[in-house]
Write an enzyme that holds these catalytic residues in place. Structure first.
Site, PDB file in Angstrom:
ATOM      1  N   ASN A 175      -1.823 -10.468   8.552  1.00  0.00           N
ATOM      2  CA  ASN A 175      -2.936  -9.542   8.624  1.00  0.00           C
ATOM      3  C   ASN A 175      -4.213 -10.160   8.070  1.00  0.00           C
ATOM      4  O   ASN A 175      -4.264 -10.566   6.916  1.00  0.00           O
ATOM      5  CB  ASN A 175      -2.597  -8.285   7.804  1.00  0.00           C
ATOM      6  CG  ASN A 175      -3.704  -7.252   7.867  1.00  0.00           C
ATOM      7  OD1 ASN A 175      -3.925  -6.665   8.908  1.00  0.00           O
ATOM      8  ND2 ASN A 175      -4.404  -7.047   6.767  1.00  0.00           N
ATOM      9  N   GLU A 176      -5.237 -10.247   8.913  1.00  0.00           N
ATOM     10  CA  GLU A 176      -6.607 -10.537   8.508  1.00  0.00           C
ATOM     11  C   GLU A 176      -6.761 -11.732   7.577  1.00  0.00           C
ATOM     12  O   GLU A 176      -7.169 -11.584   6.414  1.00  0.00           O
ATOM     13  CB  GLU A 176      -7.225  -9.296   7.862  1.00  0.00           C
ATOM     14  CG  GLU A 176      -7.229  -8.094   8.771  1.00  0.00           C
ATOM     15  CD  GLU A 176      -7.937  -6.887   8.166  1.00  0.00           C
ATOM     16  OE1 GLU A 176      -8.421  -6.968   7.032  1.00  0.00           O
ATOM     17  OE2 GLU A 176      -8.009  -5.859   8.870  1.00  0.00           O
ATOM     18  N   GLU A 203      -5.580   1.967  -1.353  1.00  0.00           N
ATOM     19  CA  GLU A 203      -6.593   1.210  -0.625  1.00  0.00           C
ATOM     20  C   GLU A 203      -7.070   0.032  -1.491  1.00  0.00           C
ATOM     21  O   GLU A 203      -8.201  -0.022  -1.963  1.00  0.00           O
ATOM     22  CB  GLU A 203      -7.717   2.150  -0.190  1.00  0.00           C
ATOM     23  CG  GLU A 203      -8.925   1.515   0.476  1.00  0.00           C
ATOM     24  CD  GLU A 203      -8.660   0.726   1.744  1.00  0.00           C
ATOM     25  OE1 GLU A 203      -7.528   0.721   2.260  1.00  0.00           O
ATOM     26  OE2 GLU A 203      -9.609   0.093   2.218  1.00  0.00           O
ATOM     27  N   TRP A 204      -6.146  -0.896  -1.770  1.00  0.00           N
ATOM     28  CA  TRP A 204      -6.435  -2.133  -2.488  1.00  0.00           C
ATOM     29  C   TRP A 204      -7.280  -1.853  -3.740  1.00  0.00           C
ATOM     30  O   TRP A 204      -6.934  -0.983  -4.512  1.00  0.00           O
ATOM     31  CB  TRP A 204      -7.075  -3.149  -1.530  1.00  0.00           C
ATOM     32  CG  TRP A 204      -6.164  -3.381  -0.338  1.00  0.00           C
ATOM     33  CD1 TRP A 204      -6.406  -3.020   0.962  1.00  0.00           C
ATOM     34  CD2 TRP A 204      -4.842  -3.965  -0.338  1.00  0.00           C
ATOM     35  NE1 TRP A 204      -5.338  -3.350   1.756  1.00  0.00           N
ATOM     36  CE2 TRP A 204      -4.365  -3.932   1.000  1.00  0.00           C
ATOM     37  CE3 TRP A 204      -4.014  -4.517  -1.318  1.00  0.00           C
ATOM     38  CZ2 TRP A 204      -3.117  -4.420   1.365  1.00  0.00           C
ATOM     39  CZ3 TRP A 204      -2.753  -5.014  -0.947  1.00  0.00           C
ATOM     40  CH2 TRP A 204      -2.336  -4.962   0.378  1.00  0.00           C
ATOM     41  N   TYR A 206     -13.152  -1.967  12.711  1.00  0.00           N
ATOM     42  CA  TYR A 206     -13.668  -0.917  11.829  1.00  0.00           C
ATOM     43  C   TYR A 206     -15.150  -0.668  12.078  1.00  0.00           C
ATOM     44  O   TYR A 206     -15.546   0.382  12.542  1.00  0.00           O
ATOM     45  CB  TYR A 206     -13.390  -1.267  10.362  1.00  0.00           C
ATOM     46  CG  TYR A 206     -11.928  -1.030  10.004  1.00  0.00           C
ATOM     47  CD1 TYR A 206     -11.505   0.222   9.579  1.00  0.00           C
ATOM     48  CD2 TYR A 206     -10.980  -2.039  10.127  1.00  0.00           C
ATOM     49  CE1 TYR A 206     -10.168   0.463   9.266  1.00  0.00           C
ATOM     50  CE2 TYR A 206      -9.642  -1.804   9.823  1.00  0.00           C
ATOM     51  CZ  TYR A 206      -9.241  -0.553   9.399  1.00  0.00           C
ATOM     52  OH  TYR A 206      -7.922  -0.311   9.115  1.00  0.00           O
ATOM     53  N   GLN A 234       0.804  -1.222   0.000  1.00  0.00           N
ATOM     54  CA  GLN A 234       0.000   0.000   0.000  1.00  0.00           C
ATOM     55  C   GLN A 234       0.841   1.278   0.000  1.00  0.00           C
ATOM     56  O   GLN A 234       0.364   2.324  -0.403  1.00  0.00           O
ATOM     57  CB  GLN A 234      -0.949  -0.011   1.197  1.00  0.00           C
ATOM     58  CG  GLN A 234      -1.999  -1.112   1.084  1.00  0.00           C
ATOM     59  CD  GLN A 234      -2.959  -1.119   2.262  1.00  0.00           C
ATOM     60  OE1 GLN A 234      -2.681  -1.719   3.284  1.00  0.00           O
ATOM     61  NE2 GLN A 234      -4.078  -0.450   2.115  1.00  0.00           N
ATOM     62  N   TRP A 265      -5.137   3.476  11.764  1.00  0.00           N
ATOM     63  CA  TRP A 265      -4.937   3.172  10.345  1.00  0.00           C
ATOM     64  C   TRP A 265      -5.431   4.344   9.532  1.00  0.00           C
ATOM     65  O   TRP A 265      -6.593   4.646   9.559  1.00  0.00           O
ATOM     66  CB  TRP A 265      -5.684   1.899   9.942  1.00  0.00           C
ATOM     67  CG  TRP A 265      -5.347   1.550   8.522  1.00  0.00           C
ATOM     68  CD1 TRP A 265      -5.995   1.984   7.395  1.00  0.00           C
ATOM     69  CD2 TRP A 265      -4.255   0.728   8.070  1.00  0.00           C
ATOM     70  NE1 TRP A 265      -5.374   1.499   6.270  1.00  0.00           N
ATOM     71  CE2 TRP A 265      -4.302   0.729   6.666  1.00  0.00           C
ATOM     72  CE3 TRP A 265      -3.243   0.016   8.722  1.00  0.00           C
ATOM     73  CZ2 TRP A 265      -3.381   0.031   5.893  1.00  0.00           C
ATOM     74  CZ3 TRP A 265      -2.338  -0.679   7.952  1.00  0.00           C
ATOM     75  CH2 TRP A 265      -2.417  -0.660   6.548  1.00  0.00           C
ATOM     76  N   HIS A 296       1.251  -9.310   4.782  1.00  0.00           N
ATOM     77  CA  HIS A 296       0.028  -8.504   4.593  1.00  0.00           C
ATOM     78  C   HIS A 296      -0.424  -8.645   3.136  1.00  0.00           C
ATOM     79  O   HIS A 296      -0.291  -7.719   2.341  1.00  0.00           O
ATOM     80  CB  HIS A 296       0.292  -7.049   4.972  1.00  0.00           C
ATOM     81  CG  HIS A 296      -0.942  -6.210   5.180  1.00  0.00           C
ATOM     82  ND1 HIS A 296      -1.185  -5.524   6.351  1.00  0.00           N
ATOM     83  CD2 HIS A 296      -1.989  -5.934   4.388  1.00  0.00           C
ATOM     84  CE1 HIS A 296      -2.334  -4.855   6.252  1.00  0.00           C
ATOM     85  NE2 HIS A 296      -2.841  -5.087   5.058  1.00  0.00           N
ATOM     86  N   PHE A 306      -7.278   6.819   3.860  1.00  0.00           N
ATOM     87  CA  PHE A 306      -7.388   6.478   5.282  1.00  0.00           C
ATOM     88  C   PHE A 306      -6.341   7.190   6.145  1.00  0.00           C
ATOM     89  O   PHE A 306      -6.296   6.989   7.354  1.00  0.00           O
ATOM     90  CB  PHE A 306      -7.206   4.963   5.475  1.00  0.00           C
ATOM     91  CG  PHE A 306      -8.489   4.166   5.423  1.00  0.00           C
ATOM     92  CD1 PHE A 306      -9.171   3.842   6.588  1.00  0.00           C
ATOM     93  CD2 PHE A 306      -9.019   3.744   4.213  1.00  0.00           C
ATOM     94  CE1 PHE A 306     -10.352   3.114   6.553  1.00  0.00           C
ATOM     95  CE2 PHE A 306     -10.195   2.998   4.163  1.00  0.00           C
ATOM     96  CZ  PHE A 306     -10.861   2.690   5.336  1.00  0.00           C
ATOM     97  N   GLU A 338      -5.876  -2.231  14.153  1.00  0.00           N
ATOM     98  CA  GLU A 338      -6.110  -1.169  13.170  1.00  0.00           C
ATOM     99  C   GLU A 338      -7.446  -0.540  13.511  1.00  0.00           C
ATOM    100  O   GLU A 338      -8.358  -1.234  13.977  1.00  0.00           O
ATOM    101  CB  GLU A 338      -6.257  -1.726  11.745  1.00  0.00           C
ATOM    102  CG  GLU A 338      -4.997  -2.052  11.023  1.00  0.00           C
ATOM    103  CD  GLU A 338      -5.274  -2.556   9.606  1.00  0.00           C
ATOM    104  OE1 GLU A 338      -6.294  -2.174   8.993  1.00  0.00           O
ATOM    105  OE2 GLU A 338      -4.458  -3.350   9.118  1.00  0.00           O
TER     106      GLU A 338
HETATM  107  C1  NOJ Z   1      -7.632  -3.485   6.850  1.00  0.00           C
HETATM  108  C2  NOJ Z   1      -6.421  -3.808   6.029  1.00  0.00           C
HETATM  109  O1  NOJ Z   1      -5.498  -4.484   6.822  1.00  0.00           O
HETATM  110  C3  NOJ Z   1      -5.758  -2.593   5.397  1.00  0.00           C
HETATM  111  O2  NOJ Z   1      -4.814  -3.038   4.479  1.00  0.00           O
HETATM  112  C4  NOJ Z   1      -6.814  -1.708   4.773  1.00  0.00           C
HETATM  113  O3  NOJ Z   1      -6.247  -0.620   4.113  1.00  0.00           O
HETATM  114  C5  NOJ Z   1      -7.747  -1.230   5.869  1.00  0.00           C
HETATM  115  N1  NOJ Z   1      -8.416  -2.390   6.435  1.00  0.00           N
HETATM  116  C6  NOJ Z   1      -8.823  -0.263   5.375  1.00  0.00           C
HETATM  117  O4  NOJ Z   1      -9.653  -0.918   4.493  1.00  0.00           O
END
Ligand code: NOJ
Length: 520
Positions: free
Chosen positions: A202-203, A469-470, A338, A49, A462, A157, A478, A413
């Site tokens: 991550n996630e 943002e992907w 979030y 990112q 975050w 990640h 963000f 985050e």
């Molecule tokens: C979680 C993710 O880990 C991060 O990469 C992403 O940018 C944020 N959420 C916001 O969507």
């Protein structure tokens, strides 16, 4: 105050620290409460990112990751405006000036970043680290240290080496577990003297669902994904995490790594649409069992009974040996908090039809929505259509983890994108009142968590800086520091950065409004 904390960070004694802007661990005061010496406030980033120097602009011998490939498949709507992370926000070159700014603007005492597997092992495997990649991360961490921040190193990640995707299907093949262990070992050998804390990945839920599940929107976007492929990915990710933890424990015994070891997990806590309905309250419990699926393996080494009963043999099992490795494989869990979601029990006909993938509600078999039956949103909207500033997301998520045996946690985050921020002028972008409002709610939740005596050891905002943002590309921002994609772009800290710093250092009480006339 521990003298050692200051010597590590090279800072002066506590009282003059605030004036000097040289906050070390132990200096935080939140709404009149002095936080423990080792409480962490950090900001987060991830390699693809922010770094750039990848894809068509690769430097330092970096290999191709699945995100490089995905981003370069143009014209398919993978990433908004066909953007890529080739240059991103150029952190690969700008970190010497970005890191002091993060420290100064946000007042954080830790920098959270992630290592790109393909900078260390360009093709995913091998026995030695690529020196240019390793030296880059060593210098990033030393720069963070020189600027009064410790470093939390996340091993993975989402940017799997493309070579492993091509060779055996990436996270769908158990081979990835031993390749991840090998990579973790190499990175711990290379950065073990510097990283202050470690996170495996991550996630896993999100990268498995979005990249390896049905209707994928993220790399590698496998064709014909199903719930079975998604859950296979999650299972392998949990095993890979446990292997990395085992390596960490061994190396810690040998004095080769230090700090704590965790994993970042995400999930939206449920709010019953009708809190007086026992069925809706039970539906929330069921939602949490699925949403926070990692909790039971991390605590018990097995999947929770709700999922096992619902999924039967579709859910993989851990062998006895794997159960031993997975159970207790963490020092802390980082909750990426979030949004929340309304939850209700299904009506009788939807419940009867909820038997498999043909049902929109399967496998949770609950109604899950951002609006309740009266049409109320779960929280204040943001630029991301999935992210709402609900009242108690952090508190409810952490309380669930605590009640289910997690012994320590951080907010891994937490953040938001202001509506239409990317289309505003700089002067408007940096006066980000909605983000201030968001973080005011964050601090309220942190206070609730601490009041309840839950084992919270830190929180991370975050993101340190606007980034890719992907699949939304650069259309969604963000950051607490503003920038644009491209080489050597200007950085400008936003009002929200100023706000979080003022609250964390006790200059401002988050319980009072920041803008009295507007009620924020
Ligand atoms: C979680 C993710 O880990 C991060 O990469 C992403 O940018 C944020 N959420 C916001 O969507």
């Amino acid at each position: 105050m521990k003298v050692s904390a200051f010597s590590v960070l090279g800072c002066a004694p506590a009282l003059i620290l605030l004036k000097l802007g040289c906050l070390a661990r132990g200096a935080y005061v939140l709404d009149g409460r002095t936080l423990p010496d080792d409480f962490i406030f950090s900001c987060g980033t991830s390699a693809y990112q922010i770094e750039g120097a990848t894809g068509s602009q690769a430097e330092g011998g970096k290999g191709t990751s699945i995100w490089d490939t995905f981003a370069h498949e143009k014209g398919l709507g993978h990433i908004a405006n066909d953007e890529t992370g080739d240059i991103a926000v150029d952190f690969y070159h700008t970190y010497p000036r970005d890191l002091p700014l993060f420290r100064q603007a946000l007042g954080v005492n830790q920098f959270d970043f992630t290592v790109a597997w393909t900078r260390i092992l360009p093709n995913g495997t091998g026995t030695t680290a690529n020196p240019a990649g390793l030296n880059f991360y060593r210098d990033v961490i030393m720069t963070a240290h020189r600027n009064g921040m410790t470093a939390a190193c996340t091993i993975y990640h989402w940017d799997l080496p493309q070579a492993l995707q091509d060779k055996y299907g990436g996270w769908l093949n158990k081979q990835v577990v031993s390749d991840f262990r090998n990579y973790a070992e190499i990175i711990m050998d290379g950065l073990g003297d510097l990283c202050d804390d470690w996170l495996s990945m991550n996630e896993p839920r999100t990268f498995c669902q979005e990249g390896y599940g049905a209707d994928p929107v993220s790399a590698p976007a496998i064709p014909n994904g199903t719930f079975k492929t998604e859950i296979t990915c999650r299972h392998n990710a949990m095993l890979a995490h446990a292997e990395a933890h085992e390596v960490f424990v061994e190396k810690k015994k040998q004095g080769k790594v230090k700090g704590k070891f965790g994993i970042k997990i995400d999930g939206g806590p449920g709010v019953p649409m009708d809190p007086t309905s026992a069925a809706d309250v039970a539906a929330v419990d069921r939602h949490h069992a699925f949403e926070f699926w990692e909790v039971s393996p991390l605590v018990n080494g097995t999947y929770n009974p709700t999922m096992r009963t619902a999924l039967g043999s579709l859910l993989p099992s851990f062998t006895a040996e794997e159960t031993k490795k997975v159970a207790g494989s963490y020092d802390f869990v980082a909750f990426d908090a979030y949004t929340s979601t309304w939850i209700a029990a299904l009506n009788a006909s939807d419940a009867a039809a909820c038997t498999g993938e043909q049902s929109d509600f399967w496998p949770e078999c609950v109604e899950d929505s951002e609006t309740d039956h009266a049409g109320y949103l779960i929280g204040k909207p943001t630029e991301s259509d999935w992210n709402f500033r609900a009242n108690d997301t952090i508190y409810v998520g952490l309380r669930y983890m605590h009640e289910n045996g997690i012994k320590a946690f951080t907010v891994g985050e937490n953040g938001m994108a202001v509506i239409k921020e990317a289309s505003l002028h700089l002067g408007e972008r940096v006066v980000d009142a909605d983000r201030v409002d968001w973080y005011r709610s964050t601090f309220k939740n942190i206070n609730w968590v601490l009041d309840a005596g839950l084992p919270l050891i830190g929180a991370s905002f975050w993101s340190c800086i606007d980034n890719l943002e992907w699949s939304s590309g650069f259309t969604i921002k963000f950051g607490l520091v503003d920038t644009k994609p491209g080489y050597n772009q200007t950085r400008t800290s936003k009002m929200s950065a100023n706000y979080v710093k003022a609250v964390m250092t006790g200059e401002l009480d988050s319980r009072y409004s920041y803008f009295p006339s507007e009620g924020i």
